[in-house]
Enzyme design. Sequence first.
Site, PDB file in Angstrom:
ATOM      1  NE  ARG A   1       4.490  -8.644  -0.103  1.00 58.74           N
ATOM      2  CZ  ARG A   1       3.382  -8.690  -0.848  1.00 58.74           C
ATOM      3  NH1 ARG A   1       3.292  -7.945  -1.943  1.00 58.74           N
ATOM      4  NH2 ARG A   1       2.375  -9.476  -0.516  1.00 58.74           N
TER       5      ARG A   1
ATOM      6  CE  LYS B   1       0.334  -7.764   2.497  1.00 55.98           C
ATOM      7  NZ  LYS B   1      -0.487  -6.947   1.599  1.00 55.98           N
TER       8      LYS B   1
ATOM      9  CD  GLU C   1      -2.047   0.059  -3.750  1.00 60.01           C
ATOM     10  OE1 GLU C   1      -1.410  -0.926  -4.152  1.00 60.01           O
ATOM     11  OE2 GLU C   1      -1.746   0.692  -2.719  1.00 60.01           O
TER      12      GLU C   1
END
Length: 294
Positions: free
Chosen positions: A53, A143, A176
Amino acid sequence: MSGWVYVDGRFVPKYEEASVSVYDHGFLYGDGVFEGIRVYSGRVFKLDEHVRRLYESAKSILLEIPLPPAVRCNGLQDAYVRPIVTRGRGGLGIDPRKCHRPTVVVIVDHIPLYPERAYREGLRVVTATRLKIPPDALDPRIKSLNYLSQILARLEANLQGADEALLLNHEGHVCEGTADNVFVVRGSEVWTPPVHLGILRGVTRDTVLQIAQELGLSAFERPFTLHDVYTAEEVFLTGTGAGIAPVVWVDGRVIGKGKPGPVTWRLLEAYRERTAREGTPVFEEPAATPGGPP
């Protein structure tokens, strides 16, 4: 406690020398990516998934990065690892061409995301007025260092005396928390929002879905609203830093019986058992002696 931080090829004392230039574009403009990785009992949990990731995030914004062995240097058996890669040092102005090479930092430390009582008694959560950034504006699979939206939502929680905040998208679907994924338990089913709503696909989230299925639970991705949260039997959050954290109160509504529920506890116990036995060893295990015990 960790005493060293990796900064551009050197391990330096974390308080005295661990720093980057004020002209670093990560500092100036949030131009960079990071990852959060956990070490449990001397093993790095889900290392391949986290590294994949991190590199995907970097590739998406045109960064090329190494990943140094900072955990081994610090020698921690239980830790939180934060690799950070920025565009690097450059002049004022956002043009990435001003930066000639990335800055790479790896922090190995502990991360007390929630107080210990939160895991025994459950979290108190509010819904943020700030909406989740839509995926067509910033893909949540990156991210990135741009966390101001989540910080503003967390400030709302702080001002209301809550432990965490939930973020909704522009359609009113629950997405979230500020730093974790969310699950609800309704009847015999366990739901979590699908990625296309604009959430980060958490490594812990995927692990919990897998564990739930192995336990015979009906667990899957499904869009839901605050009504489903308010009327759920159980609610819990997941994340690399948080692990599995039960929620017992949302926007003034008591969830279930007002204490961590049985499904959450089953998943938490199974998750802790898995993190205790799976993962990439930080230190190489000694080879067996010929003729000796395996």
